[in-house]
Every structure is written in structure tokens, then in C-alpha cells.
Design an enzyme around this catalytic site. Structure first.
Site, PDB file in Angstrom:
ATOM      1  N   LYS A 121       0.838  -1.206   0.000  1.00  0.00           N
ATOM      2  CA  LYS A 121       0.000   0.000   0.000  1.00  0.00           C
ATOM      3  C   LYS A 121       0.869   1.251   0.000  1.00  0.00           C
ATOM      4  O   LYS A 121       0.566   2.226  -0.680  1.00  0.00           O
ATOM      5  CB  LYS A 121      -0.921   0.003   1.219  1.00  0.00           C
ATOM      6  CG  LYS A 121      -2.104  -0.910   1.047  1.00  0.00           C
ATOM      7  CD  LYS A 121      -2.989  -0.880   2.265  1.00  0.00           C
ATOM      8  CE  LYS A 121      -3.978  -2.022   2.227  1.00  0.00           C
ATOM      9  NZ  LYS A 121      -4.426  -2.413   3.550  1.00  0.00           N
ATOM     10  N   LYS A 207      -4.360 -11.677  -9.094  1.00  0.00           N
ATOM     11  CA  LYS A 207      -5.394 -11.943  -8.088  1.00  0.00           C
ATOM     12  C   LYS A 207      -6.592 -11.028  -8.338  1.00  0.00           C
ATOM     13  O   LYS A 207      -6.402  -9.851  -8.642  1.00  0.00           O
ATOM     14  CB  LYS A 207      -4.800 -11.657  -6.697  1.00  0.00           C
ATOM     15  CG  LYS A 207      -5.741 -11.966  -5.557  1.00  0.00           C
ATOM     16  CD  LYS A 207      -5.207 -11.449  -4.241  1.00  0.00           C
ATOM     17  CE  LYS A 207      -5.599 -10.011  -4.007  1.00  0.00           C
ATOM     18  NZ  LYS A 207      -5.476  -9.545  -2.626  1.00  0.00           N
ATOM     19  N   LYS A 210     -10.459  -5.420  -6.324  1.00  0.00           N
ATOM     20  CA  LYS A 210     -11.120  -4.181  -6.757  1.00  0.00           C
ATOM     21  C   LYS A 210     -10.107  -3.195  -7.303  1.00  0.00           C
ATOM     22  O   LYS A 210     -10.353  -2.516  -8.280  1.00  0.00           O
ATOM     23  CB  LYS A 210     -11.830  -3.532  -5.575  1.00  0.00           C
ATOM     24  CG  LYS A 210     -13.132  -4.199  -5.262  1.00  0.00           C
ATOM     25  CD  LYS A 210     -13.835  -3.529  -4.104  1.00  0.00           C
ATOM     26  CE  LYS A 210     -14.949  -4.429  -3.627  1.00  0.00           C
ATOM     27  NZ  LYS A 210     -15.540  -3.980  -2.378  1.00  0.00           N
TER      28      LYS A 210
END
Ligand code: TYM
Length: 339
Positions: A121, A207, A210
Site C-alpha cells: 500500500k 489476483k 477491486k
């Protein structure tokens, strides 16, 4: 410990209301189906982790509640029975915040720094040019908040997809550290991951997620499913029907395995032998997927047509979750010497 050996074992799991909140079939097959299977056997808690969503969406906090309703609708549409398994929003049970604070005091920074999802992230935010200020103290504490979610219910097992394995590992480490410091309060939560659906691939082979824009949503219409599947990646070296495919690395074949466990092997053999083309495989997958998703789609529409009822279900879920959470907090405070 309070539980006796014949008490029903407890499980908790959660999902983030990311984006619009709508869940994708990776969430469904990787985790939610297991919740539905486990809700009869276990005392199960189904959380919607809105504070976790805030770790990256603090500028859109006003949109998170609507996203929570969408997640709740997907839980129920997939077959969670809120009478059996409380469905609730994390921020409506304040004990999550108290336990998170206490656990944050005993969680070494080094443990949080080495969590792969934090590094990922951080890299994404730096790449987007969002700068150091977007990487908050809360984002770093994400796994600690997740540990609080799980330990607050003294859960024995946590049904999740494989991407949550590192978070489960640190939850166990935090539980062990707490128990060593203050006495045995928490069972060590075990992850419960289904082998064939541990990582459901997205349309581009990565994978399903979203944030990659490669997802099929539980709420997608039959046409949307068709368009997405017809554009999905297959075996790159299979240009003609007669070229051999590699089903192990083909998205369409992998999704077929998940949704057609009885029949997929024949189609895989034909693919490998160059006896079927990718367009045929895609068309068949569209039909299989739409047949599986149609009842869920209809149910979620029905559920979302009565928002007041949905909010009532969430309020009731929060009341029941809070009762268990309060019991745990009494044990925690007393173990640590607080009144
Ligand atoms: P989240 O919201 O990213 O995902 C929810 C669940 O869906 C699973 N999943 C997948 N499984 C298979 N294939 C995929 N492509 C795929 N994508 C997602 C995830 O493994 C997860 O089980 N940190 C958690 C939320 C959380 C939580 C918790 C989970 C907060 N507190 C306590 C369990 C217990 C998360 O971001 O999941």
C-alpha cells in the site's frame, strides 16, 4: 477460560467496504461461501470493517456507510442468515477501538513494518504521487486493528482467502504476546482457507481485486459478466483452436474449475489437447457463471429495496456482537489490572 469444551467454537471474519462496497466473486468464493457453510456449526460473527476502509479512504469517509450497506446485502444474498450469525459494522461496536488501542501498546513496530500489505500500500501511494502524508499511523496499524477484530470475539478460526495469511499470523503473534504478558485470555486464531479458491484469479490473471479493475462483481448483470469473460485472458500461446492450452494458468479454465467442479476436467483435457477453442470455453463459462450468480443478484436487489430493514439487521447484529465484545473486554481489563 470461560468456554467449556463442548461450547460451540467461535469464528469471526470481515470484509472491507472498499469502493462502492460491492463484493466480487473472489470475496465470494475465497471467503464468503465458507462463512455460509460454517454458520450452522460455529458461533459466527460477520463484520463489515469500515474503520479499516478509512486507512486508505479518509478523504471519502462520507461514502463508507452506503458501501457498508452494499457489503451487508452481499453477505445476506450469499446466504448468511443474520439470525444465526450477527452481521454488523465494526464502528458500531466501539470495543474494537478500545482493544485496538490496548493491543497497539504491545505490538512491536517491527512486526507491522514487515507486513507485505503495508509495504504494497505504501508503494502504491508513493507511485500515485500521494506523498508521505497519505501514509498514516492508522494504515501502519491496520493489522493490529484486524487482530483486535478477531481477538475481541476470542475467535478460534477465521475463514479468509490466502491473501490474509500474513494478517492472521500477526494476529496469533499478538495473542501470544498478550497471553504471555497478562495471562491466558485469547485462543490463537487459526486461518481457515479453502484450497481451490485460496486465490481466485481476476480477468487479467492477477489476483482478483477491486484495485486492479479485474473483478467480476456479485452485482454485475448477465451482460456485464458476458462482456468481462469474453475479454478475459486465456493461454497467450493458444491462437487457434488446435493450439494446446495450459488450463493451470488460464483464467477462464481456473474460473471453470471453481464454478463447475464436476465437469471442468473434461473441458481442461480438451483445452490441453487443442480440441476446443477459447471462445467456446468463454461462452460456456458465461452461462455457468450467470446460472450461479442469478439467484444472488435477485436476492441482493430484494434486500436493497428495503434499506430500513437492512439497517435494522445491522443494528441488531451490533447489539449481539457488543455483548460478546463487552465480555471479552471485562477479561482484558481485569487481566491488565484496569477497573
Ligand atoms: P478484504 O476486504 O480485502 O477481502 C475480504 C475477503 O475476501 C478474500 N479475498 C479473496 N479470496 C480469494 N481470491 C481473491 N482474489 C480474493 N480477494 C479477496 C480475502 O482473503 C478476505 O477473506 N484485512 C481484511 C479485512 C479484515 C478482516 C478482519 C478479515 C479486517 N478485519 C478480521 C478477517 C478477520 C481484508 O482487507 O479483506
Amino acid at each position: 477460560m470461560a468456554e467449556t469444551s463442548n461450547a460451540r467454537k467461535r469464528i469471526l471474519s470481515g470484509m472491507q467496504p472498499t469502493g462502492t462496497g460491492a463484493l466480487h466473486i473472489g470475496n465470494l468464493e475465497g471467503a464468503l461461501r465458507n462463512w455460509v457453510r460454517m454458520q450452522d456449526e460455529y458461533e459466527m460473527y460477520c463484520c463489515i470493517v469500515d474503520w479499516h476502509a478509512l486507512t486508505t479512504r479518509y478523504t471519502e469517509s462520507g461514502e463508507i456507510w452506503e458501501a457498508c450497506l452494499q457489503v451487508a446485502a452481499d453477505y445476506l444474498a450469499a446466504g448468511i442468515d443474520p439470525k444465526k450469525a450477527p452481521v454488523f459494522v465494526q464502528s458500531q461496536v466501539k470495543e474494537h477501538a478500545e482493544l485496538h488501542l490496548l493491543l497497539s501498546m504491545i505490538t512491536p513496530l517491527g512486526w507491522l513494518e514487515r507486513i507485505p500489505s503495508f509495504k504494497e500500500k505504501r508503494d502504491i501511494m508513493v507511485e500515485k504521487g500521494e506523498g508521505d502524508e497519505s501514509i498514516s499511523y492508522g494504515l501502519m496499524g491496520y493489522p493490529c486493528l484486524q487482530a483486535a477484530d478477531i481477538l475481541l470475539y476470542r475467535a478460534h478460526a477465521v475463514p479468509v482467502g490466502k491473501d490474509q495469511a500474513a494478517h492472521l499470523e500477526i494476529s496469533r503473534e499478538i495473542a501470544r504476546r498478550f497471553n504471555r504478558l497478562y495471562g491466558d485470555v485469547f485462543p490463537e486464531p487459526q486461518s481457515h482457507i479453502s484450497e481451490t479458491t485460496a486465490v481466485v484469479p481476476g480477468l487479467d490473471g492477477r489476483k482478483m481485486s477491486k484495485s486492479y479493475g479485474n473483478a467480476i462483481y456479485m452485482a454485475d448483470s448477465a451482460d456485464e459478466v458476458k462482456q468481462k469473460v469474453m475479454n478475459a485472458f486465456t493461454t497467450p500461446t493458444k491462437l487457434r483452436k488446435s493450439d494446446p492450452g495450459i488450463p493451470e494458468s488460464c483464467v477462464v479454465c481456473q474460473l471453470r474449475r471453481v464454478y463447475d467442479p464436476e465437469g471442468y476436467l473434461t473441458s481442461w483435457d480438451e483445452d490441453r489437447a487443442g480440441e476446443r477453442g477459447c471462445v467456446q470455453s468463454k461462452r460456456e463459462l458465461v452461462d455457468i457463471l450467470n446460472a450461479a450468480l442469478e439467484p444472488i443478484r435477485l436476492k441482493r436487489q430484494e434486500i436493497l429495496a428495503d434499506r430500513a430493514e437492512l439497517e435494522r439487521i445491522l443494528a441488531d447484529g451490533a447489539d449481539r456482537a457488543r455483548e460478546t465484545a463487552e465480555n471479552t473486554m471485562r477479561l482484558v481489563r481485569s487481566a491488565m489490572g484496569f477497573k
